[in-house]
Write a protein that holds these residues in place. Structure first.
Motif, PDB file in Angstrom:
ATOM      1  N   VAL A 179       0.863  -1.181   0.000  1.00  7.92           N
ATOM      2  CA  VAL A 179       0.000   0.000   0.000  1.00  7.92           C
ATOM      3  C   VAL A 179       0.900   1.230   0.000  1.00  7.92           C
ATOM      4  N   ARG A 180       0.465   2.255  -0.735  1.00  7.10           N
ATOM      5  CA  ARG A 180       1.244   3.485  -0.850  1.00  7.10           C
ATOM      6  C   ARG A 180       0.256   4.635  -1.047  1.00  7.10           C
ATOM      7  N   PRO A 181       0.528   5.796  -0.458  1.00  7.21           N
ATOM      8  CA  PRO A 181      -0.358   6.939  -0.699  1.00  7.21           C
ATOM      9  C   PRO A 181      -0.483   7.239  -2.195  1.00  7.21           C
ATOM     10  N   LEU A 182      -1.688   7.555  -2.633  1.00  5.39           N
ATOM     11  CA  LEU A 182      -1.956   7.824  -4.043  1.00  5.39           C
ATOM     12  C   LEU A 182      -1.031   8.910  -4.586  1.00  5.39           C
ATOM     13  N   ALA A 183      -0.840   9.970  -3.825  1.00  7.80           N
ATOM     14  CA  ALA A 183       0.013  11.069  -4.289  1.00  7.80           C
ATOM     15  C   ALA A 183       1.437  10.581  -4.551  1.00  7.80           C
ATOM     16  N   LEU A 184       1.951   9.717  -3.699  1.00 10.33           N
ATOM     17  CA  LEU A 184       3.298   9.184  -3.886  1.00 10.33           C
ATOM     18  C   LEU A 184       3.326   8.203  -5.061  1.00 10.33           C
ATOM     19  N   PHE A 185       2.293   7.396  -5.204  1.00 10.37           N
ATOM     20  CA  PHE A 185       2.193   6.447  -6.318  1.00 10.37           C
ATOM     21  C   PHE A 185       2.247   7.187  -7.658  1.00 10.37           C
ATOM     22  N   LEU A 186       1.589   8.338  -7.723  1.00  8.81           N
ATOM     23  CA  LEU A 186       1.507   9.109  -8.972  1.00  8.81           C
ATOM     24  C   LEU A 186       2.642  10.118  -9.139  1.00  8.81           C
ATOM     25  N   SER A 187       3.531  10.208  -8.158  1.00 12.47           N
ATOM     26  CA  SER A 187       4.575  11.229  -8.200  1.00 12.47           C
ATOM     27  C   SER A 187       5.630  10.954  -9.269  1.00 12.47           C
ATOM     28  N   GLU A 188       6.366  11.992  -9.607  1.00 10.88           N
ATOM     29  CA  GLU A 188       7.455  11.865 -10.570  1.00 10.88           C
ATOM     30  C   GLU A 188       8.694  11.299  -9.874  1.00 10.88           C
ATOM     31  N   VAL A 189       9.554  10.676 -10.663  1.00 13.34           N
ATOM     32  CA  VAL A 189      10.816  10.140 -10.154  1.00 13.34           C
ATOM     33  C   VAL A 189      11.714  11.307  -9.752  1.00 13.34           C
ATOM     34  N   ASP A 190      12.381  11.185  -8.620  1.00  9.00           N
ATOM     35  CA  ASP A 190      13.334  12.196  -8.171  1.00  9.00           C
ATOM     36  C   ASP A 190      14.594  12.075  -9.037  1.00  9.00           C
ATOM     37  N   LYS A 191      14.724  12.970 -10.020  1.00  5.49           N
ATOM     38  CA  LYS A 191      15.832  12.893 -10.981  1.00  5.49           C
ATOM     39  C   LYS A 191      17.185  13.238 -10.351  1.00  5.49           C
ATOM     40  N   GLU A 192      17.176  13.937  -9.223  1.00  3.66           N
ATOM     41  CA  GLU A 192      18.450  14.209  -8.537  1.00  3.66           C
ATOM     42  C   GLU A 192      18.959  12.938  -7.873  1.00  3.66           C
ATOM     43  N   LYS A 193      18.051  12.176  -7.285  1.00  2.43           N
ATOM     44  CA  LYS A 193      18.431  10.935  -6.614  1.00  2.43           C
ATOM     45  C   LYS A 193      18.663   9.796  -7.616  1.00  2.43           C
ATOM     46  N   TYR A 194      17.883   9.787  -8.717  1.00  2.54           N
ATOM     47  CA  TYR A 194      17.968   8.734  -9.730  1.00  2.54           C
ATOM     48  C   TYR A 194      18.137   9.370 -11.111  1.00  2.54           C
ATOM     49  N   PRO A 195      19.304   9.964 -11.404  1.00  3.53           N
ATOM     50  CA  PRO A 195      19.492  10.678 -12.674  1.00  3.53           C
ATOM     51  C   PRO A 195      19.469   9.765 -13.904  1.00  3.53           C
ATOM     52  N   GLN A 196      19.783   8.485 -13.749  1.00  3.25           N
ATOM     53  CA  GLN A 196      19.853   7.571 -14.879  1.00  3.25           C
ATOM     54  C   GLN A 196      18.485   7.048 -15.307  1.00  3.25           C
ATOM     55  N   VAL A 197      17.451   7.261 -14.509  1.00  7.25           N
ATOM     56  CA  VAL A 197      16.118   6.737 -14.809  1.00  7.25           C
ATOM     57  C   VAL A 197      15.465   7.548 -15.925  1.00  7.25           C
ATOM     58  N   LYS A 198      14.957   6.853 -16.934  1.00  6.31           N
ATOM     59  CA  LYS A 198      14.317   7.520 -18.066  1.00  6.31           C
ATOM     60  C   LYS A 198      12.815   7.706 -17.854  1.00  6.31           C
ATOM     61  N   GLN A 199      12.233   6.905 -16.980  1.00  4.53           N
ATOM     62  CA  GLN A 199      10.794   6.963 -16.727  1.00  4.53           C
ATOM     63  C   GLN A 199      10.457   8.261 -16.002  1.00  4.53           C
ATOM     64  N   LYS A 200       9.386   8.930 -16.402  1.00  4.01           N
ATOM     65  CA  LYS A 200       9.008  10.207 -15.799  1.00  4.01           C
ATOM     66  C   LYS A 200       8.374  10.019 -14.418  1.00  4.01           C
ATOM     67  N   TYR A 201       7.444   9.053 -14.318  1.00  3.40           N
ATOM     68  CA  TYR A 201       6.717   8.841 -13.078  1.00  3.40           C
ATOM     69  C   TYR A 201       7.227   7.616 -12.332  1.00  3.40           C
ATOM     70  N   ARG A 202       7.041   7.638 -11.016  1.00  5.22           N
ATOM     71  CA  ARG A 202       7.432   6.513 -10.159  1.00  5.22           C
ATOM     72  C   ARG A 202       6.789   5.216 -10.674  1.00  5.22           C
ATOM     73  N   PHE A 203       5.485   5.262 -10.975  1.00  2.00           N
ATOM     74  CA  PHE A 203       4.764   4.135 -11.563  1.00  2.00           C
ATOM     75  C   PHE A 203       4.130   4.608 -12.861  1.00  2.00           C
ATOM     76  N   GLU A 204       4.352   3.863 -13.943  1.00  2.00           N
ATOM     77  CA  GLU A 204       3.732   4.197 -15.221  1.00  2.00           C
ATOM     78  C   GLU A 204       2.871   3.035 -15.669  1.00  2.00           C
ATOM     79  N   LYS A 205       1.657   3.367 -16.091  1.00  2.00           N
ATOM     80  CA  LYS A 205       0.699   2.362 -16.535  1.00  2.00           C
ATOM     81  C   LYS A 205       1.194   1.695 -17.811  1.00  2.00           C
ATOM     82  N   VAL A 206       0.987   0.374 -17.881  1.00  2.00           N
ATOM     83  CA  VAL A 206       1.329  -0.386 -19.080  1.00  2.00           C
ATOM     84  C   VAL A 206       0.117  -1.178 -19.516  1.00  2.00           C
TER      85      VAL A 206
END
Length: 188
Positions: free
Chosen positions: A48-75
């Protein structure tokens, strides 16, 4: 566009693990909306995770190599892109890029989603326990496509991607039998 997850939706975490939404619940004390979701790998844990956190963007400072915009992306588990591999799913964003205003796929008619939409894979993923997953696997043995078996192996992190479909089937079966045996022994 409303990004609120719905029960049954599939999401890829930015660390490349797959999950399925079970529900959006409300915290009894704070009335904060929470997403209840299940891992589609390993022991299929429920989180379980708060909806706001589930929909939040990836912290690009902490994870600069990640290409995904959001923490979770629908597939969309029903769409396949053969040029990337036999079981690659597309993100909702890529799906929207291929759609016109009418919602119809543009261009090549063979790029339209398969109406079957991997129903054997979905039945397997919807099964709640290892025992139920094993029953689905055995009942539909001859109906699983090579792509569905590959997806199951990738989700469960077992088997070799280059193995034959029959080998994948038996790898999944052995894994489920083992998990079922030890899960049953733990409850006694």
């Amino acid at each position: 566009m409303d990004r609120k997850p719905r029960p049954g939706d599939f999401y890829r975490h930015f660390k490349d693990k797959m999950y399925q939404v079970i529900a959006v619940a409300v915290h009894t004390e704070t009335e904060e909306e929470m997403v209840v979701y299940q891992a589609l790998y390993g022991s299929f844990g429920i989180y379980v995770r708060p909806l706001a956190l589930f929909l939040s963007e990836v912290d690009k400072e902490k994870y600069p190599q990640v290409k995904q915009k959001y923490r979770f992306e629908k597939v969309d588990m029903g769409l396949v892109q053969p040029e990337k591999g036999p079981c690659t799913v597309t993100t909702e964003k890529k799906n929207e890029e291929n759609m016109g205003n009418s919602g119809q796929s543009q261009g090549n008619p063979s790029s339209a989603p398969n109406p079957r939409e991997n129903k054997n894979l979905l039945a397997f993923l919807d099964a709640g326990t290892y025992h139920e997953k094993l029953e689905v696997l055995e009942d539909r043995k001859d109906r699983f496509s090579a792509e569905e078996l590959l997806a199951i192996c990738e989700i469960m992190e077992i088997g070799r991607p280059d193995s034959e479909p029959e080998e994948k089937y038996y790898a999944v079966k052995r894994y489920l039998e083992l998990q079922n045996k030890y899960e049953g022994a733990r409850l006694r």
